[in-house]
Design a protein around this motif. Structure first.
Motif, PDB file in Angstrom:
ATOM      1  N   TRP A  95       0.874  -1.242   0.026  1.00 48.77           N
ATOM      2  CA  TRP A  95      -0.076   0.046   0.143  1.00 48.77           C
ATOM      3  C   TRP A  95       0.988   1.279   0.145  1.00 48.77           C
ATOM      4  CZ3 TRP A  95      -4.269  -2.362   3.846  1.00 48.77           C
ATOM      5  CH2 TRP A  95      -5.061  -2.988   3.073  1.00 48.77           C
ATOM      6  N   PHE A  96       1.953   1.232   0.558  1.00 49.52           N
ATOM      7  CA  PHE A  96       2.907   2.134   0.386  1.00 49.52           C
ATOM      8  C   PHE A  96       3.343   2.561  -0.943  1.00 49.52           C
ATOM      9  CE2 PHE A  96       7.489   3.336  -0.103  1.00 49.52           C
ATOM     10  CZ  PHE A  96       7.361   4.594   0.290  1.00 49.52           C
ATOM     11  N   LEU A  97       3.624   1.575  -1.681  1.00 49.68           N
ATOM     12  CA  LEU A  97       3.900   1.588  -3.162  1.00 49.68           C
ATOM     13  C   LEU A  97       2.652   1.970  -4.052  1.00 49.68           C
ATOM     14  CD1 LEU A  97       5.925  -1.788  -3.710  1.00 49.68           C
ATOM     15  CD2 LEU A  97       6.927   0.668  -3.425  1.00 49.68           C
ATOM     16  N   ALA A  98       1.593   1.812  -3.492  1.00 52.86           N
ATOM     17  CA  ALA A  98       0.249   2.122  -4.285  1.00 52.86           C
ATOM     18  C   ALA A  98       0.025   3.637  -3.693  1.00 52.86           C
ATOM     19  CB  ALA A  98      -0.800   1.073  -4.123  1.00 52.86           C
ATOM     20  N   GLY A  99       0.436   4.200  -2.963  1.00 51.47           N
ATOM     21  CA  GLY A  99       0.011   5.499  -2.497  1.00 51.47           C
ATOM     22  C   GLY A  99      -0.993   5.779  -1.604  1.00 51.47           C
ATOM     23  N   VAL A 100      -1.303   4.630  -0.816  1.00 47.95           N
ATOM     24  CA  VAL A 100      -2.532   4.765   0.318  1.00 47.95           C
ATOM     25  C   VAL A 100      -1.864   5.265   1.322  1.00 47.95           C
ATOM     26  CG1 VAL A 100      -4.214   3.343   1.365  1.00 47.95           C
ATOM     27  CG2 VAL A 100      -3.405   2.389  -0.780  1.00 47.95           C
ATOM     28  N   PRO A 101      -2.813   6.475   1.918  1.00 52.51           N
ATOM     29  CA  PRO A 101      -2.300   7.042   2.872  1.00 52.51           C
ATOM     30  C   PRO A 101      -2.347   6.311   4.434  1.00 52.51           C
ATOM     31  CG  PRO A 101      -3.848   8.480   1.745  1.00 52.51           C
ATOM     32  CD  PRO A 101      -3.845   6.918   1.292  1.00 52.51           C
ATOM     33  N   TYR A 102      -1.536   6.655   5.391  1.00 50.82           N
ATOM     34  CA  TYR A 102      -1.346   5.812   6.462  1.00 50.82           C
ATOM     35  C   TYR A 102      -1.288   4.211   6.201  1.00 50.82           C
ATOM     36  CZ  TYR A 102      -4.044   9.940   7.861  1.00 50.82           C
ATOM     37  OH  TYR A 102      -4.423  11.359   7.834  1.00 50.82           O
ATOM     38  N   TRP A 103      -0.423   4.104   5.229  1.00 49.31           N
ATOM     39  CA  TRP A 103      -0.089   2.609   4.907  1.00 49.31           C
ATOM     40  C   TRP A 103       0.252   1.752   5.958  1.00 49.31           C
ATOM     41  CZ3 TRP A 103       4.924   1.806   5.334  1.00 49.31           C
ATOM     42  CH2 TRP A 103       5.881   2.781   5.385  1.00 49.31           C
ATOM     43  N   PHE A 104       1.343   2.358   6.594  1.00 50.20           N
ATOM     44  CA  PHE A 104       1.839   1.337   7.668  1.00 50.20           C
ATOM     45  C   PHE A 104       0.827   0.954   8.740  1.00 50.20           C
ATOM     46  CE2 PHE A 104       3.992   0.588  11.620  1.00 50.20           C
ATOM     47  CZ  PHE A 104       4.848  -0.518  11.344  1.00 50.20           C
ATOM     48  N   PHE A 105      -0.052   1.758   9.387  1.00 51.63           N
ATOM     49  CA  PHE A 105      -0.896   1.646  10.282  1.00 51.63           C
ATOM     50  C   PHE A 105      -1.993   0.815   9.878  1.00 51.63           C
ATOM     51  CE2 PHE A 105      -5.085   2.694  12.036  1.00 51.63           C
ATOM     52  CZ  PHE A 105      -4.877   2.326  13.409  1.00 51.63           C
ATOM     53  N   LEU A 106      -2.556   1.028   8.587  1.00 45.80           N
ATOM     54  CA  LEU A 106      -3.628   0.194   7.919  1.00 45.80           C
ATOM     55  C   LEU A 106      -3.008  -1.110   7.454  1.00 45.80           C
ATOM     56  CD1 LEU A 106      -6.525   0.173   6.868  1.00 45.80           C
ATOM     57  CD2 LEU A 106      -5.583   1.008   4.681  1.00 45.80           C
ATOM     58  N   GLY A 107      -1.884  -1.293   7.192  1.00 43.51           N
ATOM     59  CA  GLY A 107      -1.290  -2.461   6.986  1.00 43.51           C
ATOM     60  C   GLY A 107      -1.093  -3.364   8.154  1.00 43.51           C
ATOM     61  N   MET A 108      -0.588  -2.874   9.168  1.00 45.97           N
ATOM     62  CA  MET A 108      -0.421  -3.753  10.238  1.00 45.97           C
ATOM     63  C   MET A 108      -1.601  -3.925  11.011  1.00 45.97           C
ATOM     64  SD  MET A 108       2.845  -4.239  10.221  1.00 45.97           S
ATOM     65  CE  MET A 108       2.904  -5.122  11.537  1.00 45.97           C
ATOM     66  N   LEU A 109      -2.758  -2.877  10.906  1.00 46.81           N
ATOM     67  CA  LEU A 109      -3.955  -3.650  11.524  1.00 46.81           C
ATOM     68  C   LEU A 109      -4.690  -4.497  10.648  1.00 46.81           C
ATOM     69  CD1 LEU A 109      -6.495  -2.686  13.412  1.00 46.81           C
ATOM     70  CD2 LEU A 109      -7.284  -0.828  11.759  1.00 46.81           C
ATOM     71  N   THR A 110      -4.589  -4.659   9.455  1.00 47.58           N
ATOM     72  CA  THR A 110      -5.210  -5.506   8.686  1.00 47.58           C
ATOM     73  C   THR A 110      -4.406  -6.877   9.115  1.00 47.58           C
ATOM     74  OG1 THR A 110      -5.382  -4.096   6.943  1.00 47.58           O
ATOM     75  CG2 THR A 110      -5.845  -6.257   6.527  1.00 47.58           C
ATOM     76  N   GLY A 111      -2.998  -6.870   9.127  1.00 48.91           N
ATOM     77  CA  GLY A 111      -2.412  -7.851   9.576  1.00 48.91           C
ATOM     78  C   GLY A 111      -2.928  -8.677  10.842  1.00 48.91           C
ATOM     79  N   PHE A 112      -3.058  -7.728  11.935  1.00 44.49           N
ATOM     80  CA  PHE A 112      -3.691  -8.225  13.152  1.00 44.49           C
ATOM     81  C   PHE A 112      -5.050  -8.804  13.027  1.00 44.49           C
ATOM     82  CE2 PHE A 112      -6.231  -7.338  16.960  1.00 44.49           C
ATOM     83  CZ  PHE A 112      -5.725  -7.996  17.836  1.00 44.49           C
ATOM     84  N   LEU A 113      -5.972  -8.023  12.247  1.00 38.81           N
ATOM     85  CA  LEU A 113      -7.346  -8.775  12.138  1.00 38.81           C
ATOM     86  C   LEU A 113      -7.052  -9.967  11.458  1.00 38.81           C
ATOM     87  CD1 LEU A 113      -9.220  -5.381  10.702  1.00 38.81           C
ATOM     88  CD2 LEU A 113      -9.169  -6.631  13.007  1.00 38.81           C
ATOM     89  N   ASN A 114      -6.090 -10.310  10.580  1.00 43.26           N
ATOM     90  CA  ASN A 114      -6.092 -11.399   9.828  1.00 43.26           C
ATOM     91  C   ASN A 114      -5.914 -12.849  10.602  1.00 43.26           C
ATOM     92  OD1 ASN A 114      -5.574 -12.217   6.761  1.00 43.26           O
ATOM     93  ND2 ASN A 114      -4.002 -13.417   7.620  1.00 43.26           N
ATOM     94  N   ILE A 115      -5.629 -12.507  12.115  1.00 42.67           N
ATOM     95  CA  ILE A 115      -5.747 -13.740  12.939  1.00 42.67           C
ATOM     96  C   ILE A 115      -6.905 -14.440  12.817  1.00 42.67           C
ATOM     97  CG2 ILE A 115      -5.594 -14.288  15.396  1.00 42.67           C
ATOM     98  CD1 ILE A 115      -3.896 -12.180  15.838  1.00 42.67           C
ATOM     99  N   VAL A 116      -7.961 -13.938  12.695  1.00 44.68           N
ATOM    100  CA  VAL A 116      -9.309 -14.401  12.154  1.00 44.68           C
ATOM    101  C   VAL A 116      -9.493 -14.566  10.764  1.00 44.68           C
ATOM    102  CG1 VAL A 116     -11.710 -14.410  12.904  1.00 44.68           C
ATOM    103  CG2 VAL A 116     -10.328 -13.528  14.488  1.00 44.68           C
TER     104      VAL A 116
END
Length: 229
Positions: A95-116
């Motif tokens: 998402w950083f390469l795609a230019g999505v804002p707050y890419w680090f926070f959103l990516g790590m949050l998505t990874g945490f949600l991926n537990i389920v």
């Protein structure tokens, strides 16, 4: 007015379905976390109480089997955590390469949600919305087009999910739960059919425990019977 009421009714129905599904999913996750916490907290106490009702000649075998199941379940959740960290890092970079804002926070949050499994799906439209709002505020919405706003964040999300579902989960979880990659894919599919999201989450540890039970309890007598006949 009739068209307005019909359109409004459809919208209310869709919103009600989304709200009901989201509420059910959230409550299921919260209840599962609470039950898992209390079960883990009192697990050793429960084993100590159970010890008084197990014959001395059977204690070593019974508690050895339970210990192997406990280790398999612990390895499973540690594996899920490792997979979630890897998924979060991959999504953050993508998402950083795609230019999505707050890419680090959103990516790590998505990874945490991926537990389920599939809970991380809620972050995909958020990435698109953030990209669109960023394009609006910078005045590049017209020049960016649908490709930059929708397609690239979507490609990143889908690629990481395919990598997680077909490579990371079978590879990491098979090594930690002593189940083959094909078995993991099969049991997750069966769990999804039988119990939805929670079934997908519990399918692997249940399958690992069933395998241990068969190896320790069911198969040895069958082998002895087969050798005698």
């Amino acid at each position: 007015l009739g068209q307005l009421f019909r359109t409004t009714g459809h919208a209310v129905g869709i919103l009600t379905f989304i709200f009901t599904s989201a509420t059910y999913l959230a409550l299921s996750i919260v209840l599962f976390a609470i039950y898992l916490f209390f079960f883990s907290w009192h697990f050793n106490t429960g084993l100590a109480k159970l010890s008084a009702y197990v014959p001395e000649s059977r204690k070593e075998r019974v508690f050895g089997t339970i210990g192997k199941m406990d280790a398999a379940i612990g390895d499973f959740f540690r594996g899920r955590l490792l997979i979630s960290v890897i998924v979060g890092m991959l999504l953050s970079v993508g998402w950083f390469l795609a230019g999505v804002p707050y890419w680090f926070f959103l990516g790590m949050l998505t990874g945490f949600l991926n537990i389920v499994p599939y809970l991380s799906l809620v972050s995909w439209p958020v990435a698109i919305i953030l990209k669109y709002l960023d394009a609006l505020t910078t005045g590049t919405a017209q020049s960016a087009g649908i490709l930059a706003i929708v397609v690239w964040p979507t490609i990143v999300y889908v690629a990481v999910q395919l990598l997680e579902g077909w490579i990371l989960t079978p590879w990491i979880q098979s090594g930690q739960t002593n189940l083959s990659a094909a078995t993991i894919i099969l049991v997750v599919t069966i769990g999804a059919v039988l119990a939805g999201v929670l079934g997908m989450l519990l399918a692997i540890p249940i399958a690992a425990c069933v395998k241990i039970f068969f190896e320790e309890v069911v198969l040895p007598p069958l082998k002895r019977w087969a050798a005698m006949h």
